[in-house]
Design a protein around this motif. Structure first.
Motif, PDB file in Angstrom:
ATOM      1  N   GLU A 197      -7.378   4.688 -12.259  1.00 21.00           N
ATOM      2  CA  GLU A 197      -8.176   3.556 -11.783  1.00 21.00           C
ATOM      3  C   GLU A 197      -7.323   2.642 -10.898  1.00 21.00           C
ATOM      4  O   GLU A 197      -7.803   2.148  -9.870  1.00 21.00           O
ATOM      5  CB  GLU A 197      -8.738   2.750 -12.952  1.00 21.00           C
ATOM      6  CG  GLU A 197      -9.882   3.396 -13.668  1.00 21.00           C
ATOM      7  CD  GLU A 197     -11.164   3.387 -12.845  1.00 21.00           C
ATOM      8  OE1 GLU A 197     -11.415   2.412 -12.109  1.00 21.00           O
ATOM      9  OE2 GLU A 197     -11.913   4.357 -12.944  1.00 21.00           O
ATOM     10  N   LEU A 198      -6.078   2.422 -11.300  1.00 17.41           N
ATOM     11  CA  LEU A 198      -5.188   1.603 -10.483  1.00 17.41           C
ATOM     12  C   LEU A 198      -4.918   2.274  -9.132  1.00 17.41           C
ATOM     13  O   LEU A 198      -4.887   1.602  -8.098  1.00 17.41           O
ATOM     14  CB  LEU A 198      -3.873   1.347 -11.224  1.00 17.41           C
ATOM     15  CG  LEU A 198      -3.969   0.367 -12.386  1.00 17.41           C
ATOM     16  CD1 LEU A 198      -2.745   0.466 -13.290  1.00 17.41           C
ATOM     17  CD2 LEU A 198      -4.160  -1.046 -11.872  1.00 17.41           C
ATOM     18  N   MET A 199      -4.729   3.578  -9.149  1.00 20.45           N
ATOM     19  CA  MET A 199      -4.525   4.315  -7.892  1.00 20.45           C
ATOM     20  C   MET A 199      -5.729   4.147  -6.970  1.00 20.45           C
ATOM     21  O   MET A 199      -5.585   3.935  -5.766  1.00 20.45           O
ATOM     22  CB  MET A 199      -4.296   5.805  -8.166  1.00 20.45           C
ATOM     23  CG  MET A 199      -2.975   6.144  -8.767  1.00 20.45           C
ATOM     24  SD  MET A 199      -2.887   7.924  -9.084  1.00 20.45           S
ATOM     25  CE  MET A 199      -1.875   7.940 -10.534  1.00 20.45           C
ATOM     26  N   ALA A 200      -6.907   4.227  -7.550  1.00 25.55           N
ATOM     27  CA  ALA A 200      -8.133   4.101  -6.763  1.00 25.55           C
ATOM     28  C   ALA A 200      -8.284   2.693  -6.196  1.00 25.55           C
ATOM     29  O   ALA A 200      -8.911   2.508  -5.143  1.00 25.55           O
ATOM     30  CB  ALA A 200      -9.349   4.459  -7.608  1.00 25.55           C
ATOM     31  N   SER A 201      -7.709   1.699  -6.868  1.00 25.75           N
ATOM     32  CA  SER A 201      -7.850   0.319  -6.410  1.00 25.75           C
ATOM     33  C   SER A 201      -6.854  -0.033  -5.306  1.00 25.75           C
ATOM     34  O   SER A 201      -7.017  -1.050  -4.634  1.00 25.75           O
ATOM     35  CB  SER A 201      -7.685  -0.649  -7.578  1.00 25.75           C
ATOM     36  OG  SER A 201      -6.334  -0.687  -7.997  1.00 25.75           O
ATOM     37  N   ALA A 202      -5.823   0.791  -5.126  1.00 25.72           N
ATOM     38  CA  ALA A 202      -4.804   0.491  -4.115  1.00 25.72           C
ATOM     39  C   ALA A 202      -5.369   0.745  -2.719  1.00 25.72           C
ATOM     40  O   ALA A 202      -5.974   1.785  -2.461  1.00 25.72           O
ATOM     41  CB  ALA A 202      -3.556   1.354  -4.352  1.00 25.72           C
ATOM     42  N   ASP A 203      -5.174  -0.215  -1.826  1.00 21.17           N
ATOM     43  CA  ASP A 203      -5.630  -0.092  -0.445  1.00 21.17           C
ATOM     44  C   ASP A 203      -4.593   0.715   0.332  1.00 21.17           C
ATOM     45  O   ASP A 203      -3.585   0.181   0.786  1.00 21.17           O
ATOM     46  CB  ASP A 203      -5.807  -1.479   0.181  1.00 21.17           C
ATOM     47  CG  ASP A 203      -6.280  -1.418   1.620  1.00 21.17           C
ATOM     48  OD1 ASP A 203      -6.569  -0.310   2.129  1.00 21.17           O
ATOM     49  OD2 ASP A 203      -6.365  -2.491   2.247  1.00 21.17           O
ATOM     50  N   ARG A 204      -4.873   1.994   0.496  1.00 18.79           N
ATOM     51  CA  ARG A 204      -3.900   2.882   1.120  1.00 18.79           C
ATOM     52  C   ARG A 204      -3.869   2.752   2.637  1.00 18.79           C
ATOM     53  O   ARG A 204      -3.115   3.450   3.305  1.00 18.79           O
ATOM     54  CB  ARG A 204      -4.177   4.317   0.696  1.00 18.79           C
ATOM     55  CG  ARG A 204      -4.007   4.462  -0.819  1.00 18.79           C
ATOM     56  CD  ARG A 204      -4.165   5.852  -1.292  1.00 18.79           C
ATOM     57  NE  ARG A 204      -3.090   6.680  -0.782  1.00 18.79           N
ATOM     58  CZ  ARG A 204      -3.095   7.996  -0.846  1.00 18.79           C
ATOM     59  NH1 ARG A 204      -4.090   8.625  -1.405  1.00 18.79           N
ATOM     60  NH2 ARG A 204      -2.094   8.698  -0.355  1.00 18.79           N
ATOM     61  N   ASN A 205      -4.648   1.841   3.183  1.00 13.44           N
ATOM     62  CA  ASN A 205      -4.630   1.599   4.625  1.00 13.44           C
ATOM     63  C   ASN A 205      -3.527   0.626   5.025  1.00 13.44           C
ATOM     64  O   ASN A 205      -3.296   0.410   6.213  1.00 13.44           O
ATOM     65  CB  ASN A 205      -5.989   1.059   5.102  1.00 13.44           C
ATOM     66  CG  ASN A 205      -7.076   2.106   4.949  1.00 13.44           C
ATOM     67  OD1 ASN A 205      -6.852   3.292   5.174  1.00 13.44           O
ATOM     68  ND2 ASN A 205      -8.251   1.670   4.547  1.00 13.44           N
ATOM     69  N   THR A 206      -2.874   0.031   4.030  1.00 13.13           N
ATOM     70  CA  THR A 206      -1.762  -0.873   4.301  1.00 13.13           C
ATOM     71  C   THR A 206      -0.485  -0.263   3.750  1.00 13.13           C
ATOM     72  O   THR A 206      -0.512   0.561   2.827  1.00 13.13           O
ATOM     73  CB  THR A 206      -1.982  -2.251   3.641  1.00 13.13           C
ATOM     74  OG1 THR A 206      -1.958  -2.086   2.220  1.00 13.13           O
ATOM     75  CG2 THR A 206      -3.297  -2.881   4.073  1.00 13.13           C
ATOM     76  N   GLU A 207       0.629  -0.688   4.311  1.00  5.64           N
ATOM     77  CA  GLU A 207       1.922  -0.182   3.842  1.00  5.64           C
ATOM     78  C   GLU A 207       2.164  -0.562   2.381  1.00  5.64           C
ATOM     79  O   GLU A 207       2.617   0.250   1.576  1.00  5.64           O
ATOM     80  CB  GLU A 207       3.043  -0.728   4.722  1.00  5.64           C
ATOM     81  CG  GLU A 207       4.412  -0.189   4.374  1.00  5.64           C
ATOM     82  CD  GLU A 207       5.496  -0.721   5.289  1.00  5.64           C
ATOM     83  OE1 GLU A 207       6.656  -0.747   4.842  1.00  5.64           O
ATOM     84  OE2 GLU A 207       5.196  -1.120   6.429  1.00  5.64           O
ATOM     85  N   GLU A 208       1.816  -1.813   2.043  1.00  7.41           N
ATOM     86  CA  GLU A 208       2.006  -2.281   0.668  1.00  7.41           C
ATOM     87  C   GLU A 208       1.117  -1.507  -0.296  1.00  7.41           C
ATOM     88  O   GLU A 208       1.542  -1.144  -1.388  1.00  7.41           O
ATOM     89  CB  GLU A 208       1.693  -3.779   0.559  1.00  7.41           C
ATOM     90  CG  GLU A 208       2.638  -4.669   1.310  1.00  7.41           C
ATOM     91  CD  GLU A 208       2.272  -4.819   2.795  1.00  7.41           C
ATOM     92  OE1 GLU A 208       1.196  -4.334   3.205  1.00  7.41           O
ATOM     93  OE2 GLU A 208       3.058  -5.418   3.525  1.00  7.41           O
ATOM     94  N   GLY A 209      -0.116  -1.272   0.114  1.00  9.10           N
ATOM     95  CA  GLY A 209      -1.042  -0.511  -0.723  1.00  9.10           C
ATOM     96  C   GLY A 209      -0.583   0.916  -0.940  1.00  9.10           C
ATOM     97  O   GLY A 209      -0.704   1.460  -2.039  1.00  9.10           O
ATOM     98  N   GLU A 210      -0.040   1.521   0.100  1.00 12.99           N
ATOM     99  CA  GLU A 210       0.471   2.889  -0.017  1.00 12.99           C
ATOM    100  C   GLU A 210       1.668   2.934  -0.966  1.00 12.99           C
ATOM    101  O   GLU A 210       1.784   3.843  -1.786  1.00 12.99           O
ATOM    102  CB  GLU A 210       0.859   3.433   1.366  1.00 12.99           C
ATOM    103  CG  GLU A 210       1.247   4.885   1.363  1.00 12.99           C
ATOM    104  CD  GLU A 210       0.137   5.839   0.941  1.00 12.99           C
ATOM    105  OE1 GLU A 210       0.456   6.850   0.283  1.00 12.99           O
ATOM    106  OE2 GLU A 210      -1.047   5.585   1.252  1.00 12.99           O
ATOM    107  N   ARG A 211       2.548   1.933  -0.870  1.00 11.55           N
ATOM    108  CA  ARG A 211       3.700   1.874  -1.788  1.00 11.55           C
ATOM    109  C   ARG A 211       3.247   1.672  -3.224  1.00 11.55           C
ATOM    110  O   ARG A 211       3.782   2.286  -4.155  1.00 11.55           O
ATOM    111  CB  ARG A 211       4.660   0.760  -1.381  1.00 11.55           C
ATOM    112  CG  ARG A 211       5.603   1.195  -0.282  1.00 11.55           C
ATOM    113  CD  ARG A 211       6.706   0.198  -0.062  1.00 11.55           C
ATOM    114  NE  ARG A 211       6.267  -0.665   1.033  1.00 11.55           N
ATOM    115  CZ  ARG A 211       6.440  -1.966   1.083  1.00 11.55           C
ATOM    116  NH1 ARG A 211       7.053  -2.596   0.124  1.00 11.55           N
ATOM    117  NH2 ARG A 211       6.013  -2.669   2.095  1.00 11.55           N
ATOM    118  N   LEU A 212       2.256   0.819  -3.402  1.00 11.23           N
ATOM    119  CA  LEU A 212       1.722   0.576  -4.738  1.00 11.23           C
ATOM    120  C   LEU A 212       1.091   1.846  -5.297  1.00 11.23           C
ATOM    121  O   LEU A 212       1.318   2.207  -6.464  1.00 11.23           O
ATOM    122  CB  LEU A 212       0.695  -0.553  -4.697  1.00 11.23           C
ATOM    123  CG  LEU A 212       0.277  -1.181  -6.005  1.00 11.23           C
ATOM    124  CD1 LEU A 212       1.470  -1.677  -6.804  1.00 11.23           C
ATOM    125  CD2 LEU A 212      -0.698  -2.306  -5.752  1.00 11.23           C
TER     126      LEU A 212
END
Length: 129
Positions: A60-75
């Motif tokens: 669920e946390l993976m799904a909530s990460a905004d992978r369109n941003t560098e920070e989201g991808e790192r998270l």
């Protein structure tokens, strides 16, 4: 309607209506709670079931990460790393690595709570008297 179904519907509705930061904090705190349970349990079957539930929280946390941003991808990558640690625990049948997951999850909670406070302060503070 039976009680279990009602509780499930309530949880789903609650999860879909709370702000994203609060949802992330709930997931992380659930992760910490599960890790602590696993560290105290002596029954491997209980540990495996709880680890499976913990992996669901991480998904669920993976799904909530905004992978369109560098920070989201790192998270996202960090959540994947935590999940891999849980997989290692299951393969090795040793709870030693759970401490690492617990420490990282606690640090994430602190960071998200700080971000939540800054967001609230920004949203609810005004220059107007």
């Amino acid at each position: 309607m039976n009680l279990n179904r009602a509780m499930k519907i309530y949880r789903e509705t609650h999860a879909s209506t709370i702000p994203t930061m609060e949802y992330i904090l709930l997931l992380l705190k659930g992760t910490i709670k599960n890790i602590r349970f696993c560290q105290q349990s002596n029954e491997w079957e209980e540990i495996q079931a709880t680890l499976s539930n913990t992996q669901d929280l991480l998904f669920e946390l993976m799904a909530s990460a905004d992978r369109n941003t560098e920070e989201g991808e790192r998270l996202f990558t960090f959540y994947v790393y935590l999940n891999q640690l849980l997989v290692d625990v299951q393969i090795q049948k040793s709870t030693e690595r759970l401490t690492i997951v617990e420490v990282f999850a606690e640090q994430l909670v602190e960071a998200w709570e700080e971000a939540q406070q800054r967001t609230r302060k920004r949203n609810f503070t005004s220059d107007m008297v």
